[in-house]
Design a protein around this motif. Structure first.
Motif, mmCIF file in Angstrom:
data_model
loop_
_atom_site.group_PDB
_atom_site.id
_atom_site.type_symbol
_atom_site.label_atom_id
_atom_site.label_comp_id
_atom_site.label_asym_id
_atom_site.label_seq_id
_atom_site.Cartn_x
_atom_site.Cartn_y
_atom_site.Cartn_z
ATOM 1 N N ASN A 68 3.834 14.566 -3.228
ATOM 2 C CA ASN A 68 3.153 13.566 -3.980
ATOM 3 C C ASN A 68 3.850 11.585 -3.333
ATOM 4 O OD1 ASN A 68 3.223 10.933 -6.382
ATOM 5 N ND2 ASN A 68 1.881 12.539 -6.788
ATOM 6 N N TYR A 69 2.449 11.444 -3.005
ATOM 7 C CA TYR A 69 2.693 9.501 -2.186
ATOM 8 C C TYR A 69 3.638 9.085 -2.852
ATOM 9 C CZ TYR A 69 1.543 10.580 2.965
ATOM 10 O OH TYR A 69 1.646 10.784 3.454
ATOM 11 N N LYS A 70 3.580 8.687 -3.885
ATOM 12 C CA LYS A 70 4.082 8.074 -5.239
ATOM 13 C C LYS A 70 5.565 8.015 -5.059
ATOM 14 C CE LYS A 70 0.554 6.739 -8.216
ATOM 15 N NZ LYS A 70 -0.042 6.045 -10.025
ATOM 16 N N ASP A 71 5.779 9.739 -5.026
ATOM 17 C CA ASP A 71 7.499 10.018 -5.371
ATOM 18 C C ASP A 71 7.601 9.636 -3.987
ATOM 19 O OD1 ASP A 71 9.919 12.522 -6.061
ATOM 20 O OD2 ASP A 71 9.441 12.766 -4.387
ATOM 21 N N LEU A 72 7.289 9.874 -2.571
ATOM 22 C CA LEU A 72 7.873 9.811 -1.777
ATOM 23 C C LEU A 72 8.376 7.967 -1.256
ATOM 24 C CD1 LEU A 72 5.880 12.075 1.228
ATOM 25 C CD2 LEU A 72 8.156 12.147 0.294
ATOM 26 N N ILE A 73 7.359 6.803 -1.158
ATOM 27 C CA ILE A 73 7.160 5.382 -1.794
ATOM 28 C C ILE A 73 9.103 5.374 -2.840
ATOM 29 C CG2 ILE A 73 6.428 3.745 -2.533
ATOM 30 C CD1 ILE A 73 3.855 4.620 -1.320
ATOM 31 N N GLN A 74 8.905 5.967 -4.167
ATOM 32 C CA GLN A 74 9.942 5.304 -4.929
ATOM 33 C C GLN A 74 11.612 6.106 -4.319
ATOM 34 O OE1 GLN A 74 9.397 7.745 -8.947
ATOM 35 N NE2 GLN A 74 7.762 5.662 -9.272
ATOM 36 N N ARG A 75 11.083 6.366 -3.021
ATOM 37 C CA ARG A 75 12.518 7.441 -2.406
ATOM 38 C C ARG A 75 13.098 6.378 -1.385
ATOM 39 N NH1 ARG A 75 14.403 12.509 -4.762
ATOM 40 N NH2 ARG A 75 12.952 13.920 -5.882
ATOM 41 N N PHE A 76 11.975 6.415 -0.757
ATOM 42 C CA PHE A 76 12.362 5.793 0.470
ATOM 43 C C PHE A 76 11.145 4.573 0.432
ATOM 44 C CE2 PHE A 76 12.559 10.075 1.146
ATOM 45 C CZ PHE A 76 13.937 10.447 2.021
ATOM 46 N N PRO A 77 11.150 3.297 -0.572
ATOM 47 C CA PRO A 77 10.265 2.294 -0.197
ATOM 48 C C PRO A 77 10.478 1.431 0.926
ATOM 49 C CG PRO A 77 12.803 2.167 -1.312
ATOM 50 C CD PRO A 77 12.790 3.606 -1.193
ATOM 51 N N HIS A 78 11.456 1.243 1.504
ATOM 52 C CA HIS A 78 11.700 0.575 2.989
ATOM 53 C C HIS A 78 11.440 1.033 4.066
ATOM 54 C CE1 HIS A 78 13.810 -2.127 0.227
ATOM 55 N NE2 HIS A 78 14.671 -1.411 -0.164
ATOM 56 N N TYR A 79 10.929 2.092 4.027
ATOM 57 C CA TYR A 79 10.361 3.219 5.592
ATOM 58 C C TYR A 79 8.854 2.030 5.894
ATOM 59 C CZ TYR A 79 7.855 7.365 8.256
ATOM 60 O OH TYR A 79 7.524 8.195 9.047
ATOM 61 N N TYR A 80 8.975 1.878 7.530
ATOM 62 C CA TYR A 80 8.443 1.385 8.167
ATOM 63 C C TYR A 80 6.769 1.432 7.812
ATOM 64 C CZ TYR A 80 6.608 3.927 11.588
ATOM 65 O OH TYR A 80 6.429 4.738 13.539
ATOM 66 N N PHE A 129 5.267 2.845 5.276
ATOM 67 C CA PHE A 129 4.914 2.298 3.898
ATOM 68 C C PHE A 129 4.698 1.159 3.884
ATOM 69 C CE2 PHE A 129 7.086 6.338 2.046
ATOM 70 C CZ PHE A 129 6.125 7.395 2.133
ATOM 71 N N GLN A 130 4.648 0.157 4.753
ATOM 72 C CA GLN A 130 5.066 -1.907 4.757
ATOM 73 C C GLN A 130 3.527 -1.852 5.359
ATOM 74 O OE1 GLN A 130 7.005 -2.733 3.518
ATOM 75 N NE2 GLN A 130 8.123 -0.474 3.078
ATOM 76 N N LEU A 131 3.245 -1.021 5.576
ATOM 77 C CA LEU A 131 1.676 -1.244 6.310
ATOM 78 C C LEU A 131 0.712 -1.352 5.346
ATOM 79 C CD1 LEU A 131 1.490 0.904 9.713
ATOM 80 C CD2 LEU A 131 2.377 -1.557 9.468
ATOM 81 N N GLU A 132 -0.136 -2.603 5.425
ATOM 82 C CA GLU A 132 -1.324 -3.428 4.593
ATOM 83 C C GLU A 132 -2.461 -1.312 5.058
ATOM 84 O OE1 GLU A 132 -3.495 -5.202 1.527
ATOM 85 O OE2 GLU A 132 -1.573 -5.084 2.517
ATOM 86 N N GLU A 133 -2.897 -1.567 6.201
ATOM 87 C CA GLU A 133 -3.789 -0.084 6.135
ATOM 88 C C GLU A 133 -2.978 0.955 5.168
ATOM 89 O OE1 GLU A 133 -3.880 -2.426 9.063
ATOM 90 O OE2 GLU A 133 -2.100 -2.049 8.408
ATOM 91 N N PHE A 134 -1.909 1.240 5.080
ATOM 92 C CA PHE A 134 -1.613 2.718 4.608
ATOM 93 C C PHE A 134 -1.721 2.216 2.691
ATOM 94 C CE2 PHE A 134 2.111 4.404 1.246
ATOM 95 C CZ PHE A 134 1.387 5.253 1.092
ATOM 96 N N ARG A 135 -1.215 0.407 2.136
ATOM 97 C CA ARG A 135 -2.017 0.798 1.363
ATOM 98 C C ARG A 135 -3.699 0.693 0.348
ATOM 99 N NH1 ARG A 135 2.867 -2.693 1.974
ATOM 100 N NH2 ARG A 135 1.235 -4.368 2.520
ATOM 101 N N LYS A 136 -3.879 0.159 1.433
ATOM 102 C CA LYS A 136 -5.555 0.008 1.310
ATOM 103 C C LYS A 136 -6.495 1.628 0.863
ATOM 104 C CE LYS A 136 -6.350 -4.373 2.938
ATOM 105 N NZ LYS A 136 -7.261 -5.055 4.778
ATOM 106 N N THR A 137 -5.273 2.388 2.164
ATOM 107 C CA THR A 137 -5.833 3.216 1.772
ATOM 108 C C THR A 137 -5.920 4.138 0.939
ATOM 109 O OG1 THR A 137 -6.235 3.446 4.321
ATOM 110 C CG2 THR A 137 -6.805 5.665 3.757
ATOM 111 N N GLY A 138 -4.857 4.352 0.186
ATOM 112 C CA GLY A 138 -4.693 4.925 -1.447
ATOM 113 C C GLY A 138 -4.419 6.017 -1.162
ATOM 114 N N TYR A 139 -3.420 6.582 0.209
ATOM 115 C CA TYR A 139 -2.480 7.942 -0.056
ATOM 116 C C TYR A 139 -2.306 8.507 -1.623
ATOM 117 C CZ TYR A 139 -3.660 7.551 5.242
ATOM 118 O OH TYR A 139 -4.119 7.280 6.440
#
Length: 232
Positions: A90-102, A104-114
Motif C-alpha cells: 500500500n503506497y500510504k504505508d510505504l510513504i509513512q515508512r520512507f517519507p524521504h524517498y526521492y 515520493f517527492q516528485l509532483e508527478e507521483f502525488r498528482k497521479t495518486g498511486y
C-alpha cells in the motif's frame, strides 16, 4: 518470455502481453548492483519500458543509483521473501515508512495518486537480484486470483532479465575492448606525439563527452624538474 533478448523485446512484452492482462498503470524494474550496495530502476533509466508521467519525471532527475541498505527496496525484498516471493504494498504505508524517498517527492507521483503495488522478487536460483512491480491508481485494484499468475510471470522474467543483463554486459565489454584495440593501433602506428594525441582524441570523442584536453609531462633532470603542458 523465453524469447526476450533485449530491453526492446521486454517493452513489447509489457505492452502486448502483460498490460492487457493486469491493466496496471505503470511498472518498475528495480535491480541491484553486483556488489549489492545500490539499486536502480530500469523503468526510470529507460522510461520507454513503461511510459508514465512518474517514470518520465524520474528519468529527468538523472538519479540512477540509490544506496540499498535500509532503503525501501531492501524493505520490499525482505517482505516479499516472507510472503513466498510476492507481496501487495500500500503506497500510504510505504510513504509513512520512507517519507524521504526521492521518488515520493516528485509532483508527478502525488498528482497521479498511486494506491498500491504488486511486487515479486527477481531471482535466479537462490540469488535475489531485483524486484518487478506493477502499480495501480485505484483502491483494491489487484485481485487475489491474479497473484499466482503474476508470480509465475515474474519467475520467468527473472531468467529473461538475467539473460538480457548478461548479454548487455558482454556487448559492453566487447565495445570497450574494441576501443582499447583501436587506441593501441593509433599509438603504435603514429610516430609523433601530436599524431598519437590527436588520434587518441578522435577515437575517444565517440565514447566520452569532452571539449578540451591537456597533457602535462614532468621531465626530471639532475638540476631541476621541468613541467611541460601540451594543448592541441
Amino acid at each position: 518470455v523465453t524469447k526476450l533478448r533485449d530491453m526492446s523485446d521486454f517493452l513489447k512484452f509489457i505492452e502486448q502481453k502483460l498490460q492487457p492482462i493486469f491493466r496496471f498503470h505503470d511498472c518498475g524494474v528495480f535491480l541491484l548492483t553486483p556488489d549489492r550496495t545500490h539499486f536502480y530502476d530500469m523503468a526510470s533509466i529507460e522510461p520507454f519500458i513503461s511510459p508514465s508521467s512518474w517514470n518520465n519525471a524520474l528519468h529527468r532527475t538523472g538519479i540512477q543509483l540509490t544506496p540499498f541498505e535500509d532503503s525501501i527496496i531492501e524493505y520490499a525484498l525482505n517482505e516479499i521473501e516472507k510472503s513466498e516471493g510476492i507481496s501487495l504494498f500500500n503506497y500510504k504505508d510505504l510513504i509513512q515508512r520512507f517519507p524521504h524517498y526521492y521518488q515520493f517527492q516528485l509532483e508527478e507521483f502525488r498528482k497521479t495518486g498511486y494506491t498500491e503495488s504488486l511486487a515479486a522478487n527477481l531471482k535466479v536460483g537462490e540469488q535475489v537480484f531485483g524486484m518487478f512491480c506493477i502499480n495501480a491508481v485505484e483502491k483494491k485494484f489487484f485481485k487475489k486470483e491474479q497473484f499466482q499468475l503474476f508470480k509465475s510471470v515474474a519467475d520467468q522474467l527473472s531468467v529473461a532479465i538475467s539473460n538480457i543483463l548478461a548479454n548487455e554486459n558482454i556487448l559492453r565489454k566487447n565495445k570497450w575492448q574494441a576501443l582499447e584495440n583501436k587506441l593501441i593501433r593509433v599509438i603504435t602506428m603514429n610516430s609523433s606525439l601530436a599524431e598519437k594525441y590527436q588520434g587518441v582524441l578522435k577515437e575517444l570523442l565517440g565514447h566520452l563527452p569532452f571539449s578540451r584536453t591537456f597533457v602535462y609531462c614532468t621531465l626530471a633532470n639532475k638540476d631541476r624538474p621541468e613541467l611541460f603542458n601540451f594543448e592541441f
